[in-house]
Write a protein that holds these residues in place. Sequence first.
Motif, PDB file in Angstrom:
ATOM      1  N   UNK A 122       0.801  -1.222   0.000  1.00 30.01           N
ATOM      2  CA  UNK A 122       0.000   0.000   0.000  1.00 30.01           C
ATOM      3  C   UNK A 122       0.837   1.278   0.000  1.00 30.01           C
ATOM      4  N   UNK A 123       2.043   1.230   0.553  1.00 31.76           N
ATOM      5  CA  UNK A 123       2.774   2.455   0.810  1.00 31.76           C
ATOM      6  C   UNK A 123       3.236   3.162  -0.454  1.00 31.76           C
ATOM      7  N   UNK A 124       3.249   2.512  -1.579  1.00 31.99           N
ATOM      8  CA  UNK A 124       3.714   3.149  -2.803  1.00 31.99           C
ATOM      9  C   UNK A 124       2.675   4.029  -3.468  1.00 31.99           C
ATOM     10  N   UNK A 125       1.455   4.055  -3.007  1.00 32.62           N
ATOM     11  CA  UNK A 125       0.400   4.813  -3.655  1.00 32.62           C
ATOM     12  C   UNK A 125       0.142   6.123  -2.920  1.00 32.62           C
ATOM     13  N   UNK A 126      -0.256   7.165  -3.691  1.00 28.66           N
ATOM     14  CA  UNK A 126      -0.618   8.426  -3.052  1.00 28.66           C
ATOM     15  C   UNK A 126      -1.820   8.243  -2.138  1.00 28.66           C
ATOM     16  N   UNK A 127      -2.797   7.483  -2.598  1.00 27.38           N
ATOM     17  CA  UNK A 127      -3.991   7.174  -1.811  1.00 27.38           C
ATOM     18  C   UNK A 127      -4.043   5.649  -1.656  1.00 27.38           C
ATOM     19  N   UNK A 128      -3.358   5.124  -0.665  1.00 24.85           N
ATOM     20  CA  UNK A 128      -3.136   3.682  -0.622  1.00 24.85           C
ATOM     21  C   UNK A 128      -4.323   2.843  -0.177  1.00 24.85           C
ATOM     22  N   UNK A 129      -5.358   3.469   0.403  1.00 32.04           N
ATOM     23  CA  UNK A 129      -6.495   2.711   0.891  1.00 32.04           C
ATOM     24  C   UNK A 129      -7.772   3.185   0.200  1.00 32.04           C
ATOM     25  N   UNK A 132       0.772  19.579  11.969  1.00 33.98           N
ATOM     26  CA  UNK A 132      -0.197  19.415  10.885  1.00 33.98           C
ATOM     27  C   UNK A 132       0.500  19.053   9.578  1.00 33.98           C
ATOM     28  N   UNK A 133       1.564  19.764   9.245  1.00 30.13           N
ATOM     29  CA  UNK A 133       2.236  19.541   7.965  1.00 30.13           C
ATOM     30  C   UNK A 133       2.784  18.124   7.848  1.00 30.13           C
ATOM     31  N   UNK A 134       3.215  17.540   8.953  1.00 27.55           N
ATOM     32  CA  UNK A 134       3.786  16.202   8.916  1.00 27.55           C
ATOM     33  C   UNK A 134       2.760  15.111   9.220  1.00 27.55           C
ATOM     34  N   UNK A 135       1.509  15.502   9.455  1.00 26.10           N
ATOM     35  CA  UNK A 135       0.502  14.457   9.611  1.00 26.10           C
ATOM     36  C   UNK A 135       0.480  13.640   8.322  1.00 26.10           C
ATOM     37  N   UNK A 136       0.515  12.304   8.424  1.00 28.75           N
ATOM     38  CA  UNK A 136       0.725  11.486   7.214  1.00 28.75           C
ATOM     39  C   UNK A 136      -0.349  11.682   6.152  1.00 28.75           C
ATOM     40  N   UNK A 137       0.097  12.019   4.949  1.00 23.47           N
ATOM     41  CA  UNK A 137      -0.817  12.210   3.820  1.00 23.47           C
ATOM     42  C   UNK A 137      -1.545  10.924   3.453  1.00 23.47           C
ATOM     43  N   UNK A 138      -0.976   9.790   3.845  1.00 25.77           N
ATOM     44  CA  UNK A 138      -1.572   8.500   3.474  1.00 25.77           C
ATOM     45  C   UNK A 138      -2.520   7.968   4.536  1.00 25.77           C
TER      46      UNK A 138
END
Length: 349
Positions: free
Chosen positions: A6-13, A207-213
């Motif tokens: 999953x980790x390779x996708x911008x929106x993994x889920x 906030x900025x480092x909250x995981x985008x995924x």
Amino acid sequence: MDLDAHLGNDYPYSEEDFEKTLLTPSYRVELRNATNEQLDRFISAGMVNDWSLLSWKEVGRPYRVENMAEKRVQWENEHGRNMPVHKAWEMFNRSFHEWFVKDVPSEKKQARQDMFNHLAKFDMKEVRIALKSVIMLNLWNYAHRVKDGIWDPRGKRALFQGLHLKKPRILFLGAAEGYEAMQLYSMYPDGEIVMVDYDEYCKTDRFAQFPDTYPFLGYNSATGQSRVWYKDQMNITYIVDDIRNLPFGHEFDIVLSVGLLEHFSDEVKPEVMEWHRKFLKPGGYAILTTPRNQLQSKVYYKVMEDVMNHTYRELMDIRQMGLYVYENGFDILKHGYIKVHNGIIAQPR
């Protein structure tokens, strides 16, 4: 679930992952109970039928956390005065954020190895330091990753459900990384979030480092079905300022605070509740949570004191929290508790 896949996708889920959960090195991904039909994660306490009949004599005062972080104690000893509130919040935000971004399994392994290495050298001072690190990492792992007690997505969704809002404007006071506002947005999409914190670090790092995924379970307003949302799909504005300086009027559908009320003494709590009232539209909702007064919380704030205890802090039960809300002009629509927090939804009288 296979994390690496999953980790390779911008929106993994996606919706295909509903009813699954997995542990990343730093946090839990929680996609169970996607339809929110099982609300057992929020306990509707039903302890009080008429808040006007409840008294402080009956419920007692909140438990005050007295043990302070070592860095605060050192600062006050060096400066010969109490640490200013803003400075205390800055220290807390940096300390707390460091734990959210840890690779916990890796650090647990390293801490155990360090302890054994020092033990082999009979360096008991370093053994004690390493042992404390092992204990803290294990507690953080259990509370945040295993039990997901800090973010608690299923509990928060159960608390937030049933507001019957469309495209709400959400104001988050003392927003930190903004987790709960993003959860609200995913449940009531297409509106707007305004986050406010007076420590710039909360915007630039927490906030900025909250995981985008990180996947938030919510709804698709076009289909009425459940869907997954991500941070960069939301309409978010982050303001760095003192809450007392905000220029807004009565223009928000929701005013939210998480772990804010308990940081103020009784003399200041009426002002804190007024912050919730002054920005709400007629018919809008104030949503508040505070840490629960329970044995697990007391142990947590003792073991994790150097991470958590830089500021004034109370632990409350739901009746104590509700009295503060009710006596300061709000009617309580919903009250109860989730894993480690009390939760209240209220409207101004």
